[in-house]
Design a protein around this motif. Structure first.
Motif, short mmCIF file in Angstrom:
data_model
loop_
_atom_site.label_atom_id
_atom_site.label_comp_id
_atom_site.label_asym_id
_atom_site.label_seq_id
_atom_site.Cartn_x
_atom_site.Cartn_y
_atom_site.Cartn_z
N GLY A 133 0.79 -1.21 0.00
CA GLY A 133 0.00 0.00 0.00
C GLY A 133 0.83 1.26 0.00
N VAL A 134 0.13 2.39 -0.18
CA VAL A 134 0.75 3.71 -0.24
C VAL A 134 0.31 4.51 0.98
CG1 VAL A 134 0.87 3.68 -2.75
CG2 VAL A 134 -1.15 4.67 -1.62
N ALA A 135 0.85 5.71 1.09
CA ALA A 135 0.45 6.66 2.13
C ALA A 135 0.09 7.98 1.47
CB ALA A 135 1.56 6.85 3.15
N LEU A 136 -0.86 8.71 2.08
CA LEU A 136 -1.28 10.02 1.60
C LEU A 136 -0.87 11.09 2.60
CD1 LEU A 136 -4.95 9.23 0.47
CD2 LEU A 136 -2.93 9.42 -1.00
N GLY A 137 -0.48 12.27 2.08
CA GLY A 137 -0.19 13.39 2.97
C GLY A 137 0.37 14.58 2.23
N TYR A 138 -0.15 15.76 2.55
CA TYR A 138 0.43 17.02 2.09
C TYR A 138 0.45 17.13 0.56
CZ TYR A 138 2.20 15.78 6.71
OH TYR A 138 2.31 15.31 8.00
N GLY A 139 -0.59 16.60 -0.11
CA GLY A 139 -0.66 16.69 -1.56
C GLY A 139 0.20 15.67 -2.27
N LYS A 140 0.68 14.66 -1.56
CA LYS A 140 1.55 13.64 -2.16
C LYS A 140 1.04 12.24 -1.86
CE LYS A 140 5.85 16.37 -2.07
NZ LYS A 140 5.24 17.65 -1.67
N LEU A 206 4.00 5.33 6.68
CA LEU A 206 3.09 6.03 7.59
C LEU A 206 3.47 7.50 7.58
CD1 LEU A 206 0.79 5.41 9.74
CD2 LEU A 206 2.58 5.79 11.43
N VAL A 207 2.46 8.37 7.42
CA VAL A 207 2.69 9.82 7.41
C VAL A 207 2.21 10.41 8.72
CG1 VAL A 207 2.03 12.00 6.31
CG2 VAL A 207 2.55 10.00 4.90
N PHE A 208 3.07 11.21 9.35
CA PHE A 208 2.70 11.85 10.61
C PHE A 208 3.62 13.05 10.87
CE2 PHE A 208 3.36 12.14 15.33
CZ PHE A 208 2.11 12.64 15.65
N ASP A 209 3.01 14.18 11.22
CA ASP A 209 3.76 15.35 11.68
C ASP A 209 4.88 15.74 10.72
OD1 ASP A 209 4.37 17.41 13.45
OD2 ASP A 209 5.78 16.19 14.61
N GLY A 210 4.54 15.76 9.43
CA GLY A 210 5.51 16.20 8.43
C GLY A 210 6.55 15.19 8.04
N LYS A 211 6.40 13.97 8.52
CA LYS A 211 7.39 12.93 8.22
C LYS A 211 6.73 11.73 7.54
CE LYS A 211 10.32 13.99 12.25
NZ LYS A 211 9.42 14.98 12.90
N VAL A 212 7.55 10.98 6.82
CA VAL A 212 7.15 9.71 6.21
C VAL A 212 8.00 8.63 6.86
CG1 VAL A 212 6.80 8.43 4.07
CG2 VAL A 212 6.73 10.92 4.05
N ILE A 213 7.35 7.63 7.45
CA ILE A 213 8.04 6.62 8.25
C ILE A 213 7.93 5.28 7.53
CG2 ILE A 213 8.12 5.47 10.50
CD1 ILE A 213 6.70 8.07 11.58
N PHE A 253 11.51 10.33 7.27
CA PHE A 253 12.03 11.26 6.28
C PHE A 253 11.11 12.47 6.18
CE2 PHE A 253 13.32 6.99 5.27
CZ PHE A 253 14.65 7.10 4.90
N ASP A 254 11.70 13.62 5.91
CA ASP A 254 10.92 14.83 5.72
C ASP A 254 10.00 14.65 4.51
OD1 ASP A 254 10.56 17.63 4.30
OD2 ASP A 254 11.02 18.06 6.40
N ALA A 255 8.70 14.90 4.70
CA ALA A 255 7.73 14.64 3.64
C ALA A 255 7.89 15.57 2.44
CB ALA A 255 6.31 14.76 4.20
#
Length: 602
Positions: A133-140, A206-213, A253-255
């Motif tokens: 699967g993928v992750a969604l966040g911040y237009g990405k 996983l996306v959280f608090d501006g990061k991609v984990i 990583f910084d998103a």
């Protein structure tokens, strides 16, 4: 004239609506934190940060589920092991296909909106082509790839925003000279031995608090005996002692830029631990502790090659800022003499600070793991009444056959469930004649996600009974080369089956009901407020069960193995259920490449 004009205006507006491009709004932190209260979308791999995979939708229920029909089918164009959890946001579905391709699809019609075709930079795929699967966040849209890269795609167009390596996917991992010796010298190995792998990643980020984990896979080094016939499951796993592999890791990583924020390695320099000869939950390990301690000096650097893959996205408690995830088996797999000690933190459940990556606690389910008992199924967060007090807990469905429940703050084991699969010779050592052990190398619960109805205090899980025979082998000295010591894990060729279970967490893990299936279950489950549990099988059946009784109420054959977790979402006031049907090569289930969406008749 005004009435006609109004009708024409309405018709014109409808035409514009139908022809307008389907675009999802950017997904921000507020939407992700509030995903549990979002009754329409499925924004995270486990629907919410707690990873409960429980849908609050109830339009499809025990009374009408028998009328469920396919609404549309999307073909990815790739027939291979298919394990994705689709995400849905604002009428757009995001799907990762095998080999890390990514597609955006109109969730109303199944029409493809955009497509990203991944071009791997190495042919050494550590763990097959599957992507979960993928992750969604911040237009990405973020995807971790089979060749150990992390890629950010524009959510609207699918164009690459940035692309970074997680690790060198082509670095050497295995004993090629030992592998050729095994293939040519042992008549018991009726097939080609393979397994010099690169690194990869197959879980959803996983996306959280501006990061991609995200974590990497492929470091729990073990050779594979290829099956001697197409469509058959993996023949065997071969363990050879030595310095092969590397530590796994989970990293953030910084998103916006892809810059590394922190990294947690899954082995540590003093990984020998306490040399325990009994698990924390009271099961003997049958270890030769004296021999292990005597070997420490010779193998003091074994942690540098120690393994510990990450097979799922972490669960997250936004209030405490803690991540919870499982770690895979140590390297080399099955061969323990070159890695004395408990091999921390492999085969453990771990809690980290999401902001820093600093470890808070760990709980090792299997010290000095010889059996391939990864902590592979995603942990789940919920509250439970413990001694009259509501306690935040974390639950995890294990490969060893118990559902473990821990205090979320400390990691203390509060209880384990009744065994949900047969257990035979658990933690017994391999032998020359062969020791049959159940659960085998596949588990128990493999990587399959569970579903927790927190209100009722019930967890639903898909498991397998697939015993394995563990053999200790020695190839004699040949042409002046030293003897080769190795271990052969052979899954049974008959007698295996699946078990779909409901476990009462309020009653300290009592099994409420079980349904036996012809095929071992791998893929994951979905429970809904409509009183249903959805689960797929390797024979292609996708079925709905009564959550109270376990009675099968509906099924549909998808034509390929359903070995992926279902989801549910709502559009225009209607509930839908979606699942990937594409099977699994490693288990011998028919492969395909379809995402099928079901709904009630119009």
């Amino acid at each position: 004239m005004s009435r006609l004009a109004d009708r024409l205006a309405g018709l014109f507006a409808a035409i514009l609506l139908l022809s307008a491009p389907v675009v999802a709004a950017p997904v921000d932190d507020a939407r992700l934190v509030g995903a549990d209260k979002d009754t329409s979308d499925w924004l995270l791999p486990g629907r919410d940060y707690a990873d409960r995979r429980f849908s609050p939708l109830d339009a499809i229920d025990t009374g009408n589920v028998k009328t469920l029909v396919p609404k549309w089918i999307y073909q990815t164009g790739t027939a291979a092991t298919f394990q994705t959890t689709p995400l849905v946001a604002d009428g757009v579905m995001y799907v990762s296909a095998p080999f890390s391709h990514v597609m955006a699809v109109d969730a109303r019609t199944g029409r493809e909106l955009w497509r990203y075709e991944h071009k791997a930079r190495t042919k050494k795929l550590c763990c097959g082509p599957a992507n979960r699967g993928v992750a969604l966040g911040y237009g990405k849209v973020f995807v971790a790839t089979v060749d150990a890269r992390l890629i950010a795609l524009d959510q609207t167009t699918g164009k690459v925003s940035w692309d970074i390596p997680l690790a060198d996917a082509s670095e050497p991992e295995g004993p090629s000279e030992d592998r050729s010796a095994l293939t040519g010298s042992d008549p018991a190995l009726k097939g080609k031995v393979s397994g010099a792998t690169g690194l990869g990643a197959n879980s959803a980020p996983l996306v959280f608090d501006g990061k991609v984990i995200i974590g990497i896979t492929g470091v729990g080094y073990g050779l594979h005996l290829d099956s001697d016939r197409p469509g058959a499951p993996l023949g065997a796993v071969i363990g050879v002692a030595g310095r092969y592999g590397r530590p796994g890791f989970l990293a953030a990583f910084d998103a916006q830029t892809g810059k590394l924020a922190w990294q947690f390695d899954t082995t540590r320099q003093d990984w020998e631990g306490s040399f325990v000869n009994q698990t924390d939950y009271g099961v003997p390990m049958h270890r030769d502790i004296a021999a292990e301690k005597a070997a420490v000096t010779e193998h003091k650097d074994a942690w540098r090659y120690g393994g510990g893959s990450i097979w799922h996205a972490p669960a997250l408690d936004p209030q405490t800022g803690l991540l919870f995830f499982g770690i895979g088996n140590p390297s080399p797999q099955a061969a323990g003499e070159s890695r004395p000690g408990d091999n921390l933190y492999t085969s453990s459940l771990v809690a980290l600070e999401a902001k820093t990556g600093k470890i808070v606690w760990h709980y090792q389910q299997v010290p000095h793991d010889l059996w391939g008992y990864d902590v592979a199924s995603p942990p789940v967060l919920f509250d439970l009444d413990i001694g009259g007090k509501s306690t935040p807990v974390v639950g995890q469905a294990s490969k060893v056959g118990w559902y473990f429940v821990h205090d979320r703050a400390t990691g203390k084991l509060l209880f384990k469930s009744e065994p949900f699969v047969p257990q035979t010779n658990l933690f017994q050592q391999p032998s020359l004649e062969g020791t049959v052990i159940a659960p085998g190398v596949g588990g128990g619960v493999n990587w399959s996600p569970t579903s927790v109805d927190a209100e009722k205090g019930v967890v639903y899980l898909a498991a397998m009974h697939w015993p394995s025979t563990y053999r200790a082998q020695v190839l004699p000295q040949v042409d002046g080369k030293p003897p080769v010591h190795y271990f052969n894990i052979e899954p049974a060729t008959a007698g295996q089956y699946g078990l779909l279970s409901a476990i009462d967490l309020k009653a300290q893990g009592k099994i409420l009901w079980q349904q036996k299936t012809p095929d071992p279950l791998v893929g994951g489950v979905l429970a809904t407020k409509g009183g249903l549990v959805f689960n797929g099988e390797g024979n292609g059946d996708f079925a709905a069960y009564d959550a109270k009784s376990g009675e099968k109420l509906w099924r549909f054959n998808c034509g390929a193995g359903v070995n992926a977790p279902p989801i549910s979402f709502a559009l225009d006031g209607k509930q839908y259920v979606a699942v990937a049907a594409g099977g699994s090569q490693i288990w011998g289930f028919r492969q395909g490449g379809a995402v099928i969406v079901f709904g009630l008749p119009d």
